[in-house]
Design a protein around this motif. Structure first.
Motif, PDB file in Angstrom:
ATOM      1  N   ASP A 187     -63.556  36.960 -22.310  1.00 30.51           N
ATOM      2  CA  ASP A 187     -62.968  35.706 -22.787  1.00 30.51           C
ATOM      3  C   ASP A 187     -62.498  34.869 -21.593  1.00 30.51           C
ATOM      4  N   GLY A 188     -62.764  33.587 -21.685  1.00 33.52           N
ATOM      5  CA  GLY A 188     -62.300  32.668 -20.636  1.00 33.52           C
ATOM      6  C   GLY A 188     -63.209  32.667 -19.416  1.00 33.52           C
TER       7      GLY A 188
ATOM      8  N   ASN B 218     -52.790  23.599 -24.615  1.00 30.30           N
ATOM      9  CA  ASN B 218     -53.532  22.501 -24.008  1.00 30.30           C
ATOM     10  C   ASN B 218     -53.168  21.237 -24.792  1.00 30.30           C
TER      11      ASN B 218
ATOM     12  N   TYR C  20     -50.272  27.272 -18.574  1.00 30.50           N
ATOM     13  CA  TYR C  20     -51.507  27.410 -19.358  1.00 30.50           C
ATOM     14  C   TYR C  20     -52.664  27.544 -18.388  1.00 30.50           C
TER      15      TYR C  20
ATOM     16  N   TYR D 147     -47.680  31.373 -26.902  1.00 30.80           N
ATOM     17  CA  TYR D 147     -49.023  30.789 -26.738  1.00 30.80           C
ATOM     18  C   TYR D 147     -49.364  30.072 -28.043  1.00 30.80           C
TER      19      TYR D 147
ATOM     20  N   GLU E 211     -60.349  38.326 -31.473  1.00 35.77           N
ATOM     21  CA  GLU E 211     -59.369  37.820 -30.494  1.00 35.77           C
ATOM     22  C   GLU E 211     -57.955  37.926 -31.077  1.00 35.77           C
TER      23      GLU E 211
ATOM     24  N   GLY F  47     -55.618  28.501 -19.300  1.00 32.56           N
ATOM     25  CA  GLY F  47     -56.897  28.281 -19.993  1.00 32.56           C
ATOM     26  C   GLY F  47     -57.685  29.567 -20.138  1.00 32.56           C
ATOM     27  N   SER F  48     -56.980  30.687 -20.069  1.00 25.34           N
ATOM     28  CA  SER F  48     -57.604  31.992 -20.296  1.00 25.34           C
ATOM     29  C   SER F  48     -56.641  32.770 -21.178  1.00 25.34           C
ATOM     30  N   LEU F  49     -57.061  32.976 -22.429  1.00 23.84           N
ATOM     31  CA  LEU F  49     -56.147  33.510 -23.446  1.00 23.84           C
ATOM     32  C   LEU F  49     -55.445  34.790 -22.994  1.00 23.84           C
TER      33      LEU F  49
ATOM     34  N   TYR G 239     -52.420  27.803 -30.048  1.00 21.50           N
ATOM     35  CA  TYR G 239     -53.681  27.071 -30.184  1.00 21.50           C
ATOM     36  C   TYR G 239     -53.763  26.556 -31.627  1.00 21.50           C
TER      37      TYR G 239
ATOM     38  N   LYS H 278     -59.252  27.179 -32.513  1.00 18.84           N
ATOM     39  CA  LYS H 278     -60.431  27.555 -31.702  1.00 18.84           C
ATOM     40  C   LYS H 278     -60.620  29.065 -31.654  1.00 18.84           C
ATOM     41  N   LEU H 279     -59.523  29.802 -31.719  1.00 17.56           N
ATOM     42  CA  LEU H 279     -59.620  31.243 -31.458  1.00 17.56           C
ATOM     43  C   LEU H 279     -60.124  31.998 -32.678  1.00 17.56           C
TER      44      LEU H 279
END
Ligand code: P6P
Length: 335
Positions: A129-130, A222, A249, A267, A285, A251-253, A269, A279-280
């Motif tokens: 991921d990411g 974000n 952040y 966190y 995830e 940008g990598s969960l 999203y 998104k997730l």
């Protein structure tokens, strides 16, 4: 036999930090008289694949494998060479390990049959991921979620094996390929973190029984699409700013989640204009990270309900995801 001078020496000699992950898995298995060792073997298969991926990632810049392929995955995202390498490595280790009857991977539309119908587990995995962060050397992660199959052992797997609520997970965790490679997992009895020592090829217990701070000073989101966030999320973010909290952040969960797990934080999203359901992905995830969060005394919700209680409808289903320190999640719920 070495006779320590004092009790203190003995204590330092027997301190659990430094236990290898293999010994830890075995110790935990021995606490369950009926354990057959299959879950232990499955965890060891994940450990093996993670060591291979760690090595590939740490030399990506040198071996020219950090770039894009010309393929797209089921997410409609451009696949990176390391996405494909990680997917293949994990699937190969899991198939050879013979402990799962089927595998759901973020990188593949369909579920992979392993041909091991006698196996009683299935695994859902986000191999890397990411990965867009690799060519700028930011941490990336693997996320995994293990269930006991609901289909009959001995027969073929069923889609339903992967559509169980997250509360049914028998084990879940992640590998964070960061400044060091760490494996963090739970089997429902607390969360433990292991740090990889590449020169020895071993993971050692480094973070025993992780408990997430009830409060935290970090919020990870974000804000590019903030105008399309739900009203309550915008109000919550305003309150974070008022409290002068830090935005962090990467940008990598897995990187953002892990920092908040250790230091305290949240966190987020949310659903956005681009991702109406967030998104997730729920199955490979959010469920795994939600189990880790709750086992570490944190929380994980989709806005109105516990992530772990959501009944999945589709293997690649997306959900809004809010995870982290209990008090911060409760504050969010108050909005
Ligand atoms: P955005 C990476 O693609 C990922 O799935 C998570 O690792 C990360 O937290 C999120 O998406 C970043 O998404 O929209 O902020 O670029």
């Amino acid at each position: 036999m070495y006779e320590p001078k004092s009790k203190a020496n003995l204590k330092s000699l027997t301190h659990p930090l430094g236990t290898t992950i293999d010994r830890f898995i075995l110790q935990r298995q021995n606490e369950f008289p009926h354990a057959t060792g299959e879950l232990s073997q499955l965890l060891r298969d994940i450990v093996l694949a993670s060591k291979i991926i760690s090595r590939e990632i740490n030399r990506a810049g040198l071996s020219g494998i950090e770039g894009l392929t010309d393929e797209e995955n089921v997410q409609g995202e451009k696949q990176r060479m390391l996405d494909v390498i990680a997917d293949v490595r994990f699937i190969r280790a899991l198939v050879n390990g013979q402990q799962v009857c089927a595998i759901l991977s973020e990188e593949r539309e369909g579920i992979i049959e392993t041909g091991r119908n006698e196996a009683k587990y299935v695994i859902a995995i986000d191999p890397l991921d990411g990965s867009s962060n690799i060519d700028v050397n930011v941490s990336v992660g693997t996320i995994f979620s293990i269930y006991k199959r609901v289909s009959e052992v001995g027969g073929p797997f069923s889609d339903k094996d992967f559509l169980q609520p997250g509360i049914n997970q028998v084990a879940a965790g992640y590998i964070l390929y960061g400044s060091s490679t760490m494996l963090v997992y739970t089997t429902g009895y607390g969360v433990n973190g292991f740090t990889y020592e590449p020169s020895l090829g071993e993971y050692f217990l480094s973070h025993q029984n992780i408990i997430q701070p009830e409060w935290g000073d970090y919020y990870s989101i974000n804000e590019k699409q903030k105008d399309s966030f739900p009203k309550n999320i915008r109000a919550f973010l305003k309150s974070c700013k008022k409290k002068d909290m830090n935005t962090r952040y990467v940008g990598s969960l897995v990187g953002d989640f892990h920092r908040n797990l250790l230091k305290g934080g949240i966190y987020l999203y949310p659903s956005t204009q681009k991702y109406e359901s967030g998104k997730l992905r729920l199955v490979y995830e959010c469920n795994a990270l939600a189990l880790i969060a709750e086992q570490a005394n944190g929380m994980a919700i989709n806005g109105s309900e516990r992530i772990l209680e959501i009944q999945p409808e589709w293997h690649h289903q997306r959900v809004p995801f809010y995870a982290g320190s209990k008090q911060l999640i409760m504050n969010l719920q108050a909005f």
